[in-house]
Motif scaffolding. Structure first.
Motif, PDB file in Angstrom:
ATOM      1  N   LEU A   8      -4.741  -7.808  -2.357  1.00  0.00           N
ATOM      2  CA  LEU A   8      -4.870  -7.325  -3.743  1.00  0.00           C
ATOM      3  C   LEU A   8      -3.505  -6.783  -3.903  1.00  0.00           C
ATOM      4  CD1 LEU A   8      -6.476  -6.238  -6.469  1.00  0.00           C
ATOM      5  CD2 LEU A   8      -7.118  -4.396  -4.745  1.00  0.00           C
ATOM      6  N   ALA A  12      -1.116  -6.832  -7.387  1.00  0.00           N
ATOM      7  CA  ALA A  12      -1.283  -5.548  -8.161  1.00  0.00           C
ATOM      8  C   ALA A  12       0.139  -4.969  -8.449  1.00  0.00           C
ATOM      9  CB  ALA A  12      -2.288  -4.794  -7.733  1.00  0.00           C
ATOM     10  N   THR A  39       0.528   2.646  -6.436  1.00  0.00           N
ATOM     11  CA  THR A  39      -0.401   1.430  -6.474  1.00  0.00           C
ATOM     12  C   THR A  39      -1.359   1.284  -5.576  1.00  0.00           C
ATOM     13  OG1 THR A  39       1.535   0.632  -7.633  1.00  0.00           O
ATOM     14  CG2 THR A  39      -0.208  -0.873  -7.124  1.00  0.00           C
ATOM     15  N   CYS A  43      -5.293   0.839  -6.211  1.00  0.00           N
ATOM     16  CA  CYS A  43      -6.084  -0.416  -5.990  1.00  0.00           C
ATOM     17  C   CYS A  43      -7.072  -0.562  -4.649  1.00  0.00           C
ATOM     18  CB  CYS A  43      -4.732  -1.293  -5.213  1.00  0.00           C
ATOM     19  SG  CYS A  43      -3.603  -2.054  -6.379  1.00  0.00           S
ATOM     20  N   ARG A  51      -8.888   5.846  -9.178  1.00  0.00           N
ATOM     21  CA  ARG A  51      -8.267   4.867  -9.489  1.00  0.00           C
ATOM     22  C   ARG A  51      -7.095   4.940 -10.720  1.00  0.00           C
ATOM     23  NH1 ARG A  51     -12.376  -0.308  -8.859  1.00  0.00           N
ATOM     24  NH2 ARG A  51     -12.227  -0.171  -6.639  1.00  0.00           N
ATOM     25  N   PHE A  73      -5.771  -5.718 -12.789  1.00  0.00           N
ATOM     26  CA  PHE A  73      -5.896  -5.618 -11.314  1.00  0.00           C
ATOM     27  C   PHE A  73      -7.142  -6.519 -11.227  1.00  0.00           C
ATOM     28  CE2 PHE A  73      -4.574  -1.147 -10.024  1.00  0.00           C
ATOM     29  CZ  PHE A  73      -3.210  -1.433 -10.188  1.00  0.00           C
TER      30      PHE A  73
END
Length: 141
Positions: A8, A12, A39, A43, A51, A73
């Motif tokens: 991810l 992202a 970040t 994430c 978040r 995302f």
């Protein structure tokens, strides 16, 4: 031993860095290591509040910009906090945003997404377009 980074993050981080730096050059004042850590927090956190609010740690990032970053995302669907979308839902723009306000907006938009079996991006665009077509904020008279 540390586990390998989530795939991810590879998606992202570049997406977030682009969104924030293109739309607000002041955000590029953070070192890359700080950007990556913020970040990563956004994430990987299981906490919805964290978040979003972790993204607000960046200089110059506001609630709408942070929500826009979450929108892209590849995990839970998030709407973009936008005055036109709020208008379409009959909501007033608050004098200052808060997590409870934002979370109610997210839940409402996720409900629309589920009800109409449409992706969040389509809901976002429909709310924006409805405002534009019906005299919402920013519409030329």
């Amino acid at each position: 031993a540390r586990s390998p980074p989530s795939p991810l993050l590879f998606f992202a981080y570049p997406c977030l860095r682009w969104a924030l730096s293109v739309h607000l050059p002041l955000t590029t004042s953070h070192p890359a290591a700080e950007d990556a850590e913020i970040t990563r927090w956004a994430c990987t956190s299981a906490c919805e509040r964290f978040r979003l609010e972790s993204l607000l740690l960046r200089h110059g990032v506001s609630w709408p910009m942070a929500s826009s970053s979450l929108h892209w995302f590849p995990h839970e669907p998030y709407p973009i906090l936008d005055v036109r979308a709020l208008w379409s839902l009959g909501l007033s723009v608050p004098s200052s945003y808060s997590f409870p306000f934002w979370w109610e907006y997210v839940v409402t938009c996720r409900g629309l997404s589920a009800r109409f079996d449409m992706p969040m991006r389509a809901i976002d665009r429909a709310l924006w377009q409805y405002s534009k077509d019906n005299g919402g904020p920013g519409t030329a008279v």
